[in-house]
Every structure is written in C-alpha cells, then in structure tokens.
Design a protein around this motif. Structure first.
Motif, PDB file in Angstrom:
ATOM      1  N   GLU A 172       0.824  -1.208   0.000  1.00  0.00           N
ATOM      2  CA  GLU A 172       0.000   0.000   0.000  1.00  0.00           C
ATOM      3  C   GLU A 172       0.857   1.256   0.000  1.00  0.00           C
ATOM      4  O   GLU A 172       0.517   2.250  -0.660  1.00  0.00           O
ATOM      5  N   GLU A 173       1.982   1.221   0.702  1.00  0.00           N
ATOM      6  CA  GLU A 173       2.916   2.366   0.703  1.00  0.00           C
ATOM      7  C   GLU A 173       3.511   2.561  -0.695  1.00  0.00           C
ATOM      8  O   GLU A 173       3.614   3.687  -1.177  1.00  0.00           O
ATOM      9  N   MET A 174       3.899   1.468  -1.338  1.00  0.00           N
ATOM     10  CA  MET A 174       4.456   1.554  -2.699  1.00  0.00           C
ATOM     11  C   MET A 174       3.420   2.136  -3.664  1.00  0.00           C
ATOM     12  O   MET A 174       3.748   2.988  -4.499  1.00  0.00           O
ATOM     13  N   GLY A 200       3.637   6.083  -5.602  1.00  0.00           N
ATOM     14  CA  GLY A 200       3.931   6.032  -7.031  1.00  0.00           C
ATOM     15  C   GLY A 200       5.043   5.085  -7.428  1.00  0.00           C
ATOM     16  O   GLY A 200       5.579   5.177  -8.533  1.00  0.00           O
ATOM     17  N   GLN A 201       5.406   4.163  -6.540  1.00  0.00           N
ATOM     18  CA  GLN A 201       6.474   3.219  -6.864  1.00  0.00           C
ATOM     19  C   GLN A 201       5.997   2.068  -7.743  1.00  0.00           C
ATOM     20  O   GLN A 201       6.811   1.285  -8.224  1.00  0.00           O
ATOM     21  N   TYR A 217      -1.428  -6.854  -6.060  1.00  0.00           N
ATOM     22  CA  TYR A 217      -0.637  -7.240  -7.227  1.00  0.00           C
ATOM     23  C   TYR A 217      -0.202  -5.963  -7.925  1.00  0.00           C
ATOM     24  O   TYR A 217      -1.002  -5.037  -8.086  1.00  0.00           O
ATOM     25  N   GLY A 218       1.053  -5.911  -8.348  1.00  0.00           N
ATOM     26  CA  GLY A 218       1.511  -4.708  -9.030  1.00  0.00           C
ATOM     27  C   GLY A 218       2.863  -4.906  -9.685  1.00  0.00           C
ATOM     28  O   GLY A 218       3.529  -5.921  -9.482  1.00  0.00           O
ATOM     29  N   THR A 219       3.248  -3.892 -10.452  1.00  0.00           N
ATOM     30  CA  THR A 219       4.519  -3.894 -11.172  1.00  0.00           C
ATOM     31  C   THR A 219       5.357  -2.723 -10.692  1.00  0.00           C
ATOM     32  O   THR A 219       4.932  -1.564 -10.840  1.00  0.00           O
ATOM     33  N   GLN A 252      -1.400   5.288 -19.055  1.00  0.00           N
ATOM     34  CA  GLN A 252      -1.381   6.625 -18.465  1.00  0.00           C
ATOM     35  C   GLN A 252       0.026   6.983 -17.976  1.00  0.00           C
ATOM     36  O   GLN A 252       0.480   8.105 -18.150  1.00  0.00           O
ATOM     37  N   ALA A 253       0.723   6.018 -17.395  1.00  0.00           N
ATOM     38  CA  ALA A 253       2.058   6.281 -16.848  1.00  0.00           C
ATOM     39  C   ALA A 253       3.126   6.401 -17.934  1.00  0.00           C
ATOM     40  O   ALA A 253       4.060   7.189 -17.800  1.00  0.00           O
TER      41      ALA A 253
END
Length: 155
Positions: free
Chosen positions: A12-14, A18-19, A31-33, A62-63
């Motif tokens: 959640e911090e990441m 914006g990490q 789940y994330g990259t 978007q990123a």
C-alpha cells in the motif's frame, strides 16, 4: 516472471508513493509492477511484456503513454473459451463460471487496445502477436540510439 512478496502495508505504501506502475487489490491481495525496473529497462532500449487486465493496461498507458503497444487477445468464441477452461479439468465448475463472467467483462474493453488478435489457432496468434511487437519496436521513437547512428552518416 519474478514475484517479490511484500507485506500489505509495504504494498500500500508503494502504491501510494507512485512506486508501482500498475497495481490492484484482488481478493484481499495486492498485485503490481514496480515502476523503477520497467523505466530502467525502457531507457536501456529493452522491451517489456505484461500480461495484465484492462485496468492495468489503463494505468500503464497513463504512466508511459509513449511506450505502450497494447494487444488484446480474444478467444474465437465464448463457447470455445468455456470448452478450453473445462478441458483443463483443473477448476471447479463454480470457478469456471466465475472466470467466464470475468472474461465477458474483460472482453467488453477490447476497443481500448491498439491491436486485437483472435486466438483461434495458437501458432497464428503467436505469429500475429510477434508481428505487432516487432512493428512497435521499429517505430522511430522507440529505437534507442537511432539519432546517433544516423548522425554517423553525416546527414
């Protein structure tokens, strides 16, 4: 594919700072990259391939709007998709029903992608996907070092 497990608090911090390039919480799991390794690879002229849903696709586009070549893979029919899921004999009928409902939702977003491949024949679908990725890689703005290379011609 490499997985790096984090606590939910770290995840959640990441996400909040914006990490993560794209992320989602599904059934209570994050789940994330991670953004940094992707940006480093792209800056070095490497390509990255993601197997993500339409929401992840929106976040990545978007990123990194200038670095996304998107491809949506469609089944030849919903009946064939269900047959494929059933023939694996690895999922309970309730899970197959859940996957079919999710597939219908995913498919409704096909038009948001740059390219669509219908996976009727696996070899053909792979050929088409490679052609799309190759064409995306050969775009002028995606070719790292091209300007310097052309400069050696004295033009």
């Amino acid at each position: 594919m490499h997985y790096h497990f984090r606590s939910m608090e770290q995840f959640e911090e990441m996400a909040a700072t914006g990490q993560l390039l794209e992320w989602a919480i599904v059934f209570g799991r994050g789940y994330g990259t991670p953004r940094a390794p992707v940006e480093e690879a792209l800056a070095a002229g490497q390509d990255m391939v993601f197997d993500i849903d339409w929401q992840g696709h929106q976040q990545v586009r978007q990123a990194l709007p200038d670095d996304v070549v998107s491809l949506f893979v469609l089944p030849p029919s919903l009946e064939e998709l269900e047959r494929r899921l059933t023939s694996r004999a690895s999922d309970h009928p309730d899970e197959i029903a859940r996957r079919m409902a999710a597939a219908r939702d995913e498919i409704s977003h096909w038009h948001e992608f740059d390219h669509v491949v219908v996976n009727k024949d696996l070899d053909r679908a792979i050929f088409e996907a490679r052609a799309i990725l190759t064409a995306g890689r050969l775009k002028t703005r995606r070719q790292t070092g091209l300007e310097e290379f052309v400069g050696t011609f004295g033009a």
